[in-house]
Design a protein around this motif. Structure first.
Motif, mmCIF file in Angstrom:
data_model
loop_
_atom_site.group_PDB
_atom_site.id
_atom_site.type_symbol
_atom_site.label_atom_id
_atom_site.label_comp_id
_atom_site.label_asym_id
_atom_site.label_seq_id
_atom_site.Cartn_x
_atom_site.Cartn_y
_atom_site.Cartn_z
ATOM 1 N N GLU A 76 0.825 -1.203 0.000
ATOM 2 C CA GLU A 76 0.000 0.000 0.000
ATOM 3 C C GLU A 76 0.863 1.259 0.000
ATOM 4 O O GLU A 76 0.544 2.246 -0.678
ATOM 5 C CB GLU A 76 -0.925 -0.014 1.226
ATOM 6 N N ARG A 77 1.965 1.222 0.743
ATOM 7 C CA ARG A 77 2.871 2.370 0.759
ATOM 8 C C ARG A 77 3.512 2.585 -0.610
ATOM 9 O O ARG A 77 3.681 3.724 -1.057
ATOM 10 C CB ARG A 77 3.951 2.173 1.818
ATOM 11 N N ALA A 78 3.882 1.488 -1.262
ATOM 12 C CA ALA A 78 4.490 1.595 -2.592
ATOM 13 C C ALA A 78 3.510 2.192 -3.591
ATOM 14 O O ALA A 78 3.873 3.036 -4.416
ATOM 15 C CB ALA A 78 4.959 0.221 -3.064
ATOM 16 N N ARG A 83 1.787 6.998 -6.616
ATOM 17 C CA ARG A 83 0.759 7.975 -6.982
ATOM 18 C C ARG A 83 1.190 9.390 -6.608
ATOM 19 O O ARG A 83 0.968 10.329 -7.370
ATOM 20 C CB ARG A 83 -0.556 7.621 -6.288
ATOM 21 N N ARG A 84 1.808 9.551 -5.426
ATOM 22 C CA ARG A 84 2.288 10.876 -5.026
ATOM 23 C C ARG A 84 3.360 11.372 -5.978
ATOM 24 O O ARG A 84 3.419 12.559 -6.317
ATOM 25 C CB ARG A 84 2.819 10.847 -3.591
ATOM 26 N N SER A 85 4.231 10.452 -6.413
ATOM 27 C CA SER A 85 5.285 10.839 -7.341
ATOM 28 C C SER A 85 4.691 11.289 -8.673
ATOM 29 O O SER A 85 5.123 12.277 -9.261
ATOM 30 C CB SER A 85 6.240 9.663 -7.553
ATOM 31 N N ALA A 86 3.665 10.556 -9.139
ATOM 32 C CA ALA A 86 3.018 10.926 -10.396
ATOM 33 C C ALA A 86 2.332 12.284 -10.279
ATOM 34 O O ALA A 86 2.265 13.039 -11.257
ATOM 35 C CB ALA A 86 2.011 9.861 -10.800
ATOM 36 N N ARG A 87 1.837 12.610 -9.088
ATOM 37 C CA ARG A 87 1.183 13.905 -8.879
ATOM 38 C C ARG A 87 2.187 15.015 -8.588
ATOM 39 O O ARG A 87 1.799 16.168 -8.432
ATOM 40 C CB ARG A 87 0.192 13.808 -7.706
ATOM 41 N N GLY A 88 3.466 14.661 -8.474
ATOM 42 C CA GLY A 88 4.476 15.661 -8.171
ATOM 43 C C GLY A 88 4.529 16.039 -6.716
ATOM 44 O O GLY A 88 5.088 17.072 -6.358
ATOM 45 N N PRO A 283 9.360 15.939 -18.210
ATOM 46 C CA PRO A 283 8.109 15.268 -17.815
ATOM 47 C C PRO A 283 7.840 15.280 -16.318
ATOM 48 O O PRO A 283 6.769 14.862 -15.876
ATOM 49 C CB PRO A 283 8.328 13.833 -18.303
ATOM 50 N N SER A 284 8.789 15.757 -15.523
ATOM 51 C CA SER A 284 8.653 15.691 -14.067
ATOM 52 C C SER A 284 7.528 16.591 -13.561
ATOM 53 O O SER A 284 7.535 17.809 -13.796
ATOM 54 C CB SER A 284 9.968 16.086 -13.395
ATOM 55 N N ALA A 285 6.587 16.005 -12.839
ATOM 56 C CA ALA A 285 5.514 16.799 -12.232
ATOM 57 C C ALA A 285 6.062 17.693 -11.134
ATOM 58 O O ALA A 285 5.534 18.785 -10.889
ATOM 59 C CB ALA A 285 4.435 15.865 -11.673
ATOM 60 N N VAL A 286 7.127 17.257 -10.466
ATOM 61 C CA VAL A 286 7.756 18.072 -9.419
ATOM 62 C C VAL A 286 8.286 19.371 -10.016
ATOM 63 O O VAL A 286 8.089 20.459 -9.460
ATOM 64 C CB VAL A 286 8.888 17.289 -8.723
ATOM 65 N N VAL A 287 8.957 19.261 -11.153
ATOM 66 C CA VAL A 287 9.498 20.456 -11.815
ATOM 67 C C VAL A 287 8.369 21.369 -12.263
ATOM 68 O O VAL A 287 8.453 22.601 -12.129
ATOM 69 C CB VAL A 287 10.381 20.058 -13.011
#
Length: 309
Positions: A76-78, A83-88, A283-287
């Motif tokens: 579940e954590r993975a 999902r959090r990474s995909a949302r940035g 492509p980075s959502a964080v950027v």
């Protein structure tokens, strides 16, 4: 063994009754009983002791329960982390900044704002001169960079023009023009006979170009003195009486013994820009989040700055 099979086992272990576990899982009791037996066959161990009114875990079953719960939690954590990474909302961000950049109040302010908005993003700052910043951006060793150099937008980078600020003169504190009281400004023409300390002419020419252009418009070509690789080195040379140096107004917050700052007056005053560069099509959502936050904050900062002025 699938993850759903672990959930079946955990439900039976927690309920201590196969029928109640089946109701909890929304399935029939016979398929659940068959699945539990299949798990025991696969592990080649007995997980439950059958009782008249339910089941209870064996010692092996208690050990397997701990591991089954841990595996589900890790899964579940993975999933949530992905999902959090995909949302940035999670990841890494490396931001570059020129040596004079951190003195502008906007830069530390935006770094704090981003860390507060995205606490799960690991953010690092690296200080370099402009050519090295651009090189690291293009080599994907850095995600974004605050630059002091005006530049046309190259094909591979996106350059956001953020802010500009006036430049001031750093003078030796014993200089005659440094003896004015308060915040008296000086005219650039009054400095025509001075020696100008050159800051990073080859590797960070933004401030040098702005100073030279302003001097030419004021009617003289600046007499160049020693070149300094860093702004702190340039101010040290000023303090030693080896010349004067035009620096961004935000550098006034750097108090150095032997250095006095004076505002400039008259037309054609040099300006120092602050830009943000990043890779085009990253492509980075964080950027994307960082760029968006920087652009919004720059608009607000400019408005507050104008009001304050």
């Amino acid at each position: 063994m699938e993850l759903r099979h672990l959930r079946y086992f955990i439900a039976v272990a927690e309920e201590g009754h196969i029928t109640r576990a089946a109701e909890r899982l929304g399935m029939q009791q016979p398929p659940l009983s068959q699945r539990i037996k299949a798990i025991e066959r696969e592990l080649d161990v007995q997980l439950f002791r059958r009782k008249a009114r339910g089941v209870e875990l064996t010692e092996a079953g208690r050990v397997f329960l701990d591991h089954a719960r841990a595996m589900l939690t890790q899964n579940e954590r993975a999933i949530e982390s992905t999902r959090r990474s995909a949302r940035g909302e999670q990841g890494r961000l490396c931001v570059g900044v020129t040596p004079t950049g951190p003195f502008h109040p906007f830069v530390p302010r935006i770094i704090r704002a981003f860390r507060e908005a995205f606490p799960l993003v690991s953010l690092t700052l690296e200080e370099c001169l402009s050519p090295e910043l651009l090189k690291r951006l293009r080599n994907e060793q850095m995600d974004a960079a605050f630059l002091r150099t005006p530049m046309a937008e190259p094909e591979d980078l996106v350059v956001d023009a953020l802010l500009e600020e006036p430049m001031v003169m750093a003078l030796p504190s014993a200089h005659a023009l440094a003896q004015y009281a308060g915040d008296d400004a000086v005219s650039l023409k009054d400095l025509a006979g001075e020696t100008f300390i050159v800051y990073a002419r080859q590797h960070g020419p933004g401030l040098y170009d702005a100073t030279t252009a302003a001097c030419l418009k004021a009617g003289f070509s600046p007499r160049l003195g020693q070149e300094a690789p860093r702004i702190t080195s340039a101010l040290s040379l000023v303090a030693a009486g080896l010349g004067i140096c035009a620096v961004p107004a935000s550098l006034e917050r750097m108090i150095m013994d032997g250095v006095a700052y004076r505002r400039l007056k008259g037309p054609n005053q040099p300006k120092a820009v602050l830009n943000l560069a990043s890779r085009r099509g990253d492509p980075s959502a964080v950027v994307r989040h960082f760029r968006s936050l920087v652009r919004r904050a720059a608009r607000d900062f400019h408005t507050d700055w104008v009001k304050a002025a």
